[in-house]
Design a protein around this motif. Sequence first.
Motif, PDB file in Angstrom:
ATOM      1  N   ILE A 203       0.819  -1.219   0.000  1.00 43.60           N
ATOM      2  CA  ILE A 203       0.000   0.000   0.000  1.00 43.60           C
ATOM      3  C   ILE A 203       0.853   1.269   0.000  1.00 43.60           C
ATOM      4  O   ILE A 203       0.568   2.175  -0.785  1.00 43.60           O
ATOM      5  CB  ILE A 203      -1.095  -0.075   1.078  1.00 43.60           C
ATOM      6  N   SER A 223       1.213   2.425   8.795  1.00 42.57           N
ATOM      7  CA  SER A 223       0.500   1.934   9.973  1.00 42.57           C
ATOM      8  C   SER A 223       1.453   1.919  11.158  1.00 42.57           C
ATOM      9  O   SER A 223       2.613   1.519  11.026  1.00 42.57           O
ATOM     10  CB  SER A 223      -0.039   0.530   9.731  1.00 42.57           C
ATOM     11  N   GLU A 224       0.951   2.315  12.302  1.00 39.79           N
ATOM     12  CA  GLU A 224       1.772   2.322  13.523  1.00 39.79           C
ATOM     13  C   GLU A 224       2.053   0.900  14.014  1.00 39.79           C
ATOM     14  O   GLU A 224       2.826   0.703  14.935  1.00 39.79           O
ATOM     15  CB  GLU A 224       1.075   3.140  14.625  1.00 39.79           C
ATOM     16  N   ARG A 225       1.414  -0.107  13.398  1.00 40.50           N
ATOM     17  CA  ARG A 225       1.643  -1.483  13.860  1.00 40.50           C
ATOM     18  C   ARG A 225       2.781  -2.166  13.124  1.00 40.50           C
ATOM     19  O   ARG A 225       3.354  -3.124  13.624  1.00 40.50           O
ATOM     20  CB  ARG A 225       0.402  -2.332  13.632  1.00 40.50           C
ATOM     21  N   VAL A 254      -3.994   9.032  15.599  1.00 37.56           N
ATOM     22  CA  VAL A 254      -5.006  10.039  15.272  1.00 37.56           C
ATOM     23  C   VAL A 254      -4.445  11.472  15.215  1.00 37.56           C
ATOM     24  O   VAL A 254      -4.726  12.197  14.258  1.00 37.56           O
ATOM     25  CB  VAL A 254      -6.186   9.944  16.271  1.00 37.56           C
ATOM     26  N   ALA A 277     -12.025   5.332  10.222  1.00 39.15           N
ATOM     27  CA  ALA A 277     -10.940   6.293   9.986  1.00 39.15           C
ATOM     28  C   ALA A 277     -11.116   6.939   8.615  1.00 39.15           C
ATOM     29  O   ALA A 277     -10.934   8.151   8.453  1.00 39.15           O
ATOM     30  CB  ALA A 277      -9.592   5.579  10.070  1.00 39.15           C
ATOM     31  N   PHE A 430     -12.464  -9.393   9.139  1.00 45.49           N
ATOM     32  CA  PHE A 430     -11.030  -9.208   8.933  1.00 45.49           C
ATOM     33  C   PHE A 430     -10.221 -10.225   9.729  1.00 45.49           C
ATOM     34  O   PHE A 430      -9.294  -9.922  10.467  1.00 45.49           O
ATOM     35  CB  PHE A 430     -10.606  -7.773   9.286  1.00 45.49           C
ATOM     36  N   TRP A 495      -7.517   0.600  -9.228  1.00 47.14           N
ATOM     37  CA  TRP A 495      -8.332  -0.059  -8.213  1.00 47.14           C
ATOM     38  C   TRP A 495      -9.770   0.392  -8.430  1.00 47.14           C
ATOM     39  O   TRP A 495     -10.017   1.570  -8.665  1.00 47.14           O
ATOM     40  CB  TRP A 495      -7.856   0.372  -6.831  1.00 47.14           C
TER      41      TRP A 495
HETATM   42  P1  NAD Z   1      -7.391   1.429  10.274  1.00 41.60           P
HETATM   43  O1  NAD Z   1      -8.490   2.241   9.693  1.00 41.60           O
HETATM   44  O2  NAD Z   1      -7.472   1.060  11.709  1.00 41.60           O
HETATM   45  O3  NAD Z   1      -5.991   2.204  10.088  1.00 41.60           O
HETATM   46  C1  NAD Z   1      -5.620   2.739   8.843  1.00 41.60           C
HETATM   47  C2  NAD Z   1      -4.822   4.013   9.092  1.00 41.60           C
HETATM   48  O4  NAD Z   1      -5.661   5.000   9.673  1.00 41.60           O
HETATM   49  C3  NAD Z   1      -3.650   3.815  10.035  1.00 41.60           C
HETATM   50  O5  NAD Z   1      -2.535   4.508   9.517  1.00 41.60           O
HETATM   51  C4  NAD Z   1      -4.142   4.391  11.355  1.00 41.60           C
HETATM   52  O6  NAD Z   1      -3.110   4.995  12.100  1.00 41.60           O
HETATM   53  C5  NAD Z   1      -5.153   5.426  10.935  1.00 41.60           C
HETATM   54  N1  NAD Z   1      -6.305   5.495  11.853  1.00 41.60           N
HETATM   55  C6  NAD Z   1      -6.900   4.465  12.486  1.00 41.60           C
HETATM   56  N2  NAD Z   1      -7.956   4.908  13.189  1.00 41.60           N
HETATM   57  C7  NAD Z   1      -8.025   6.237  12.996  1.00 41.60           C
HETATM   58  C8  NAD Z   1      -8.913   7.254  13.451  1.00 41.60           C
HETATM   59  N3  NAD Z   1      -9.919   6.987  14.259  1.00 41.60           N
HETATM   60  N4  NAD Z   1      -8.701   8.515  13.038  1.00 41.60           N
HETATM   61  C9  NAD Z   1      -7.690   8.807  12.221  1.00 41.60           C
HETATM   62  N5  NAD Z   1      -6.810   7.886  11.766  1.00 41.60           N
HETATM   63  C10 NAD Z   1      -6.977   6.624  12.146  1.00 41.60           C
HETATM   64  O7  NAD Z   1      -7.240   0.143   9.354  1.00 41.60           O
HETATM   65  P2  NAD Z   1      -6.341  -1.119   9.632  1.00 41.60           P
HETATM   66  O8  NAD Z   1      -6.916  -1.890  10.763  1.00 41.60           O
HETATM   67  O9  NAD Z   1      -4.917  -0.730   9.696  1.00 41.60           O
HETATM   68  O10 NAD Z   1      -6.559  -1.922   8.258  1.00 41.60           O
HETATM   69  C11 NAD Z   1      -7.631  -2.798   8.053  1.00 41.60           C
HETATM   70  C12 NAD Z   1      -8.763  -2.132   7.303  1.00 41.60           C
HETATM   71  O11 NAD Z   1      -8.274  -1.608   6.075  1.00 41.60           O
HETATM   72  C13 NAD Z   1      -9.857  -3.106   6.908  1.00 41.60           C
HETATM   73  O12 NAD Z   1     -11.096  -2.494   7.120  1.00 41.60           O
HETATM   74  C14 NAD Z   1      -9.617  -3.351   5.437  1.00 41.60           C
HETATM   75  O13 NAD Z   1     -10.758  -3.732   4.692  1.00 41.60           O
HETATM   76  C15 NAD Z   1      -9.126  -2.023   5.007  1.00 41.60           C
HETATM   77  N6  NAD Z   1      -8.363  -2.111   3.780  1.00 41.60           N
HETATM   78  C16 NAD Z   1      -8.967  -1.694   2.646  1.00 41.60           C
HETATM   79  C17 NAD Z   1      -8.297  -1.807   1.450  1.00 41.60           C
HETATM   80  C18 NAD Z   1      -8.935  -1.385   0.173  1.00 41.60           C
HETATM   81  O14 NAD Z   1      -8.213  -1.196  -0.802  1.00 41.60           O
HETATM   82  N7  NAD Z   1     -10.249  -1.225   0.133  1.00 41.60           N
HETATM   83  C19 NAD Z   1      -6.989  -2.325   1.419  1.00 41.60           C
HETATM   84  C20 NAD Z   1      -6.400  -2.723   2.614  1.00 41.60           C
HETATM   85  C21 NAD Z   1      -7.097  -2.602   3.801  1.00 41.60           C
END
Ligand code: NAD
Length: 545
Positions: A203, A223-225, A254, A277, A430, A495
Amino acid sequence: MYPSRSLPRLRTLHARSYATSRQPLSGLSQTARSRAEKLSAEWKGTSATGENTKNFIGGEFVESKTKDWIDVVDPASQTLLTRVPETTGAEFEQAVSAASEAFKSWSKSSVLTRQRFVIELQRLLREHSDAIAASIVLEQGKTYADAQGDLLRGQQVVETAMGIPTALLGDTIEVSKDMDTSSRRLPLGVCASIAPFNFPAMIPLWTIPMAIATGNTLVLKPSERDPGAAMIISELCSRAGLPAGVLNVVHGTVPTVNAICDHPQIKAISFVGGDRAGKHIYERGRQTGKRVQANLGAKNHAVVMPDANKNHAINSLLGAAFGAAGQRCMAVSVAVLVGNAQQWLPELVERAKNLKVNQGFEDGADLGPVISPAAKSRIEGLIASATEQGGKIILDGRGVEVPGYAEGNWVGPTIIEATTDMRCYKEEIFGPVLIVVPADTLDDAIDIVNANKYGNGTAIFTQSGATARKYETHVEVGQIGINVPIPVPLPMFSWSGNKASFLGDVPFYGKGGINFYTQNKTTTSLWKAEDAIGNKASVDMPTHH
Ligand code: NAD
């Protein structure tokens, strides 16, 4: 530190470093340990032996001065690998300033300079694929082969970006006699990219080559993870000759994301992640006039027709549902078994039992752990909800044990018979959980898929061209596979997830990526041919009037 509005809380609990007493390296196997030590010794920005992950600002890997650190742990053993900073406001400002300053010259660099950069980056990514994949296995947990695939799908975007001189060709037409209009695609300025945990290499590589080859500069927040892959890629960008400040990496959660949304010098945000998010970032980013593209969550259905090649259909379902422990946005999370295909369920379950859950470096591992203890308990809660709501768990992956990894976030392949009103069907799980719903006919299957709010991906398994054609025509999902389980298009296409799986107007990579990262300028010019100085040399005294 940052302007605060009503901030949504992070969906999962993060292990802040002040709350832990984890010891680096303590729980790693010998293989994982030697990989961790090699990574830490060879790469400047990341660590897998407990040192802090750096920010990458203005071409330098810099240690944050923050007091707020987030643990990155091996999901197979909870071993502390590194910590990422919650970047301070001042550091964030430095990153945006570096990107703004670099934009002045990078945006004027020749398209061939930018092409050469992506060609060199591709070479280096290949050369160091082992390090990137190892970092992904350690931090994210997927198997080593799958981690190579994660990187490879990102490299394909880099390869497509090598065609940037052709992709940026504009149009010209003579609109009237001696008057031409021509268009040019110009970069936007400083762009930002916010990435999820599940594809730590792919990504970031959806955006880095596209943003940079089009002449923009970028602030990336991985990602922070699992920040390691992005840090290695950043170092490779430097080695590939990218000038300081063109790519910057800041870490955090955040507050850092909100700083990106609010910063007036950031012109565009690419987000991939969960719904909550994504909606927040889309809305907040749009308030300051930014372009935003946001790929969100999914619930992907595979429709299995009774005329399908049974062996291919079952194997495809297994790979697409349980590979990467179901943590792919294109994972098949629902199997719609049509008519007699319902009789294949016992065989599906039997073969799912053969999949090996193990740490990603271990031989024969088919799927690794899920990302965190919080994710594990959320997944287990959704599995439990199926029984509470009348569903039937026919294969239960809860409680699976992996010898040598007592602390891992293990969930084994799980198959649940359910109906579409149940939580386990409606919510994105997931995790390695396949929901099975029956349908009598193709039309019923299409109705089920179309009633779902998401539109990321779907697949149909059939030997009939007519059935496939009907499905493809009527299904309201953006990415369709016909006998192909995870139909992610190669990056000469864009995409194309839709409905609730996407917010924005212009998609990632392909022609969409070029459009997202550029704005058009048209010039209309008049050079009258009759004004041309004759081509016969004049011998008269020049008088300059
Ligand atoms: P996430 O939304 O928790 O985190 C994604 C990013 O957003 C991270 O960098 C995180 O630091 C930030 N973030 C998280 N919560 C936030 C908030 N409340 N406010 C602002 N920023 C925030 O997602 P994840 O758990 O890392 O990834 C899994 C999710 O991503 C699943 O829902 C998956 O379907 C989706 N995903 C979608 C695609 C796609 O192309 N449609 C591809 C990969 C993953």
